[in-house]
Enzyme design. Sequence first.
Site, PDB file in Angstrom:
ATOM      1  N   HIS A  28       0.838  -1.199   0.000  1.00 25.71           N
ATOM      2  CA  HIS A  28       0.000   0.000   0.000  1.00 25.71           C
ATOM      3  C   HIS A  28       0.872   1.248   0.000  1.00 25.71           C
ATOM      4  O   HIS A  28       1.801   1.359   0.808  1.00 25.71           O
ATOM      5  CB  HIS A  28      -0.908  -0.001   1.234  1.00 25.71           C
ATOM      6  CG  HIS A  28      -1.763   1.226   1.376  1.00 25.71           C
ATOM      7  ND1 HIS A  28      -1.708   2.051   2.478  1.00 25.71           N
ATOM      8  CD2 HIS A  28      -2.688   1.769   0.544  1.00 25.71           C
ATOM      9  CE1 HIS A  28      -2.568   3.040   2.319  1.00 25.71           C
ATOM     10  NE2 HIS A  28      -3.180   2.887   1.164  1.00 25.71           N
ATOM     11  N   SER A  29       0.606   2.166  -0.903  1.00 28.96           N
ATOM     12  CA  SER A  29       1.238   3.482  -0.912  1.00 28.96           C
ATOM     13  C   SER A  29       2.764   3.374  -1.021  1.00 28.96           C
ATOM     14  O   SER A  29       3.283   2.809  -1.979  1.00 28.96           O
ATOM     15  CB  SER A  29       0.797   4.240   0.348  1.00 28.96           C
ATOM     16  OG  SER A  29       1.092   5.610   0.251  1.00 28.96           O
ATOM     17  N   TYR A  30       3.510   3.898  -0.033  1.00 29.80           N
ATOM     18  CA  TYR A  30       4.968   3.805  -0.019  1.00 29.80           C
ATOM     19  C   TYR A  30       5.448   2.367  -0.172  1.00 29.80           C
ATOM     20  O   TYR A  30       6.516   2.105  -0.755  1.00 29.80           O
ATOM     21  CB  TYR A  30       5.501   4.409   1.287  1.00 29.80           C
ATOM     22  CG  TYR A  30       6.828   3.861   1.770  1.00 29.80           C
ATOM     23  CD1 TYR A  30       8.027   4.260   1.167  1.00 29.80           C
ATOM     24  CD2 TYR A  30       6.882   2.953   2.831  1.00 29.80           C
ATOM     25  CE1 TYR A  30       9.245   3.741   1.614  1.00 29.80           C
ATOM     26  CE2 TYR A  30       8.091   2.451   3.283  1.00 29.80           C
ATOM     27  CZ  TYR A  30       9.273   2.839   2.671  1.00 29.80           C
ATOM     28  OH  TYR A  30      10.473   2.348   3.102  1.00 29.80           O
TER      29      TYR A  30
END
Length: 241
Positions: free
Chosen positions: A76-78
């Site tokens: 998720h994300s980073y």
Amino acid sequence: MATFLLVHGAWHSGRSWDRVVPLLESAGHRVLAPSLTGYGDKAHLLGPEVGLGTHVDDVTGLIEGGRLDDVVLVGHSYAGMVISGVAHRVPERIAHLVFLDAMVPEDGETAIDVLPVTKQLIDVAVDGWRVPPMPEQPPPLGLFGVTDPEDVAWLRSMLSDQPVRCLKEPVRLGNPAAGTIPRTHIHCVEGQPAGITRRPVPAGERVRELPTGHDCMITMPVDLVGLLLEAASTRRMPRSA
């Protein structure tokens, strides 16, 4: 049965998947949702030396130490940076990569290269090495796309500072075998903050959308699980199959 390994994004912890884990388990799958070094139950390890390489080591070590195969690796994300690095370390153990509203880097890139607005976060780092969680904003942005007051309070309880080194350290992607791993990109399309742009998804890689904010594992866990199960159904079979 697949093994889902869920990797949280910046500032978050493994608790962010609490609404997703039981749904995947009830479908008969094994699920791991660890906290990376510096977050959650490992928050006491937060320090300026913690970087992207630390987190790639965390996940790679879990896969190798647990002898995990047929892994649906979700970032998720980073953590799109993290799972990219892991895929090039142990491609033979990864059956599917899922980039969940995530950064998708090229070899040698940093989080700043992938998402230039990240530089603004580094500019306000406390003590020169740690970035506090972003503040809550009016709907539909909320706190990482979460707007329900009870959910916001729960989310805030799990957040930690993000080490600058995680955002400035380049990812190393040098294993061509990783290119054979199937990929799914899940985009959260509601309440996208200014300055956030997505790179085009390469041809042949699956793209799905969720009509919610960034932390879809909190706001739309059932719908997210449906997409994760879809990814698992098209995963590359393990070597022993």
